[in-house]
Design an enzyme around this catalytic site. Structure first.
Site, mmCIF file in Angstrom:
data_model
loop_
_atom_site.group_PDB
_atom_site.id
_atom_site.type_symbol
_atom_site.label_atom_id
_atom_site.label_comp_id
_atom_site.label_asym_id
_atom_site.label_seq_id
_atom_site.Cartn_x
_atom_site.Cartn_y
_atom_site.Cartn_z
ATOM 1 N N PRO A 10 -6.542 12.989 -2.099
ATOM 2 C CG PRO A 10 -7.469 10.893 -2.029
ATOM 3 C CD PRO A 10 -6.282 11.856 -2.676
ATOM 4 C CG ASN A 11 -10.816 12.272 2.038
ATOM 5 O OD1 ASN A 11 -11.827 12.746 1.661
ATOM 6 N ND2 ASN A 11 -10.320 11.148 1.565
ATOM 7 N NE ARG A 18 -8.881 12.229 6.515
ATOM 8 C CZ ARG A 18 -7.842 11.652 5.670
ATOM 9 N NH1 ARG A 18 -6.952 12.610 5.224
ATOM 10 N NH2 ARG A 18 -7.862 10.727 5.338
ATOM 11 C CE1 TYR A 23 -3.706 11.380 8.064
ATOM 12 C CE2 TYR A 23 -6.218 11.240 8.541
ATOM 13 C CZ TYR A 23 -5.081 10.478 8.135
ATOM 14 O OH TYR A 23 -5.215 9.581 7.500
ATOM 15 C CG ASN A 73 -0.092 12.853 1.731
ATOM 16 O OD1 ASN A 73 -0.650 11.909 1.428
ATOM 17 N ND2 ASN A 73 -0.156 13.335 3.140
ATOM 18 C CB ALA A 76 -6.940 6.948 0.368
ATOM 19 C CD GLU A 97 4.821 7.310 -0.915
ATOM 20 O OE1 GLU A 97 5.769 6.784 -1.366
ATOM 21 O OE2 GLU A 97 3.640 6.839 -0.467
ATOM 22 C CG HIS A 99 2.214 8.558 3.583
ATOM 23 N ND1 HIS A 99 0.841 8.513 2.918
ATOM 24 C CD2 HIS A 99 3.113 8.133 2.912
ATOM 25 C CE1 HIS A 99 1.304 8.074 1.779
ATOM 26 N NE2 HIS A 99 2.543 7.596 1.783
ATOM 27 N NE ARG A 106 -3.885 5.498 10.186
ATOM 28 C CZ ARG A 106 -4.484 6.295 9.122
ATOM 29 N NH1 ARG A 106 -3.617 7.182 8.523
ATOM 30 N NH2 ARG A 106 -5.659 6.298 9.215
HETATM 31 C C1 DQA Z 1 -2.083 9.595 4.747
HETATM 32 C C2 DQA Z 1 -2.283 8.225 5.069
HETATM 33 C C3 DQA Z 1 -3.150 7.500 4.057
HETATM 34 O O1 DQA Z 1 -3.372 6.077 4.379
HETATM 35 C C4 DQA Z 1 -4.720 8.361 4.163
HETATM 36 O O2 DQA Z 1 -5.439 7.332 3.281
HETATM 37 C C5 DQA Z 1 -4.777 9.580 4.010
HETATM 38 C C6 DQA Z 1 -3.530 10.394 4.731
HETATM 39 C C7 DQA Z 1 -1.110 10.619 5.532
HETATM 40 O O3 DQA Z 1 -0.896 11.482 5.300
HETATM 41 O O4 DQA Z 1 -0.931 9.984 6.813
HETATM 42 O O5 DQA Z 1 -5.623 10.233 3.461
HETATM 43 O O6 DQA Z 1 -1.483 9.824 3.292
#
Ligand code: DQA
Length: 141
Positions: A10-11, A18, A23, A73, A76, A97, A99, A106
């Site tokens: 998501p997102n 964003r 990011y 990835n 959240a 995985e 990030h 964070r």
């Molecule tokens: C994320 C880190 C997560 O905590 C966050 O909710 C994201 C992006 C990252 O790629 O740094 O949406 O997965």
């Protein structure tokens, strides 16, 4: 030729717009074009979903189609979803995985992932470069 699938949660469809300080300023579509060119001998596919069920189904489908690896990835949902962790545990395909941000620098709620236990490895905090490192690993393994 190896098939690798990149699954973003998501997102992450908003990458580039964003929170660029966290990011980066590049859209994933633009980055992905470069990624495909970087690995001409691999067949790279990309899926993004904003839903938990979408993530789980994408992981199941990748497992059923016997791809060489999954770059995941879960965004959240990494921190909240036992179900996404279970989906990763249920497929017989290596999952890396990724990030983009350094989640360990964070909020504390970002410092636990329900996925990491079942991942072949975790790449954190190298920006979009993390996806390239993950594909590189999966192609060599
Ligand atoms: C994320 C880190 C997560 O905590 C966050 O909710 C994201 C992006 C990252 O790629 O740094 O949406 O997965």
């Amino acid at each position: 030729m190896k098939d690798i699938i990149v699954i973003n949660g998501p997102n992450l469809n908003l990458l580039g717009k964003r929170e660029p300080i966290l990011y980066g300023a590049e859209s994933f579509e633009s980055f992905f074009e470069g990624l495909q060119k970087h690995f001409p001998k691999a067949r790279l596919r990309y899926i993004q979903t904003n839903s938990e069920s979408g993530l789980i189904n994408a992981i199941h489908d990748a497992g059923a189609s016997a791809v060489a690896g999954i770059v995941l990835n879960p965004a959240a949902y990494s921190h909240t979803s036992i179900a996404v962790g279970d989906a990763v545990a249920s497929v017989d395909v290596p999952v890396v995985e990724v990030h983009i941000s350094n989640v360990f620098g964070r909020e504390t709620y970002r410092q636990h992932s329900f996925v990491s236990k079942y991942a072949a490895g975790v790449i954190v905090g190298f920006g979009l470069e993390g996806y390239r490192l993950a594909v590189d690993y999966l192609l060599r393994s």
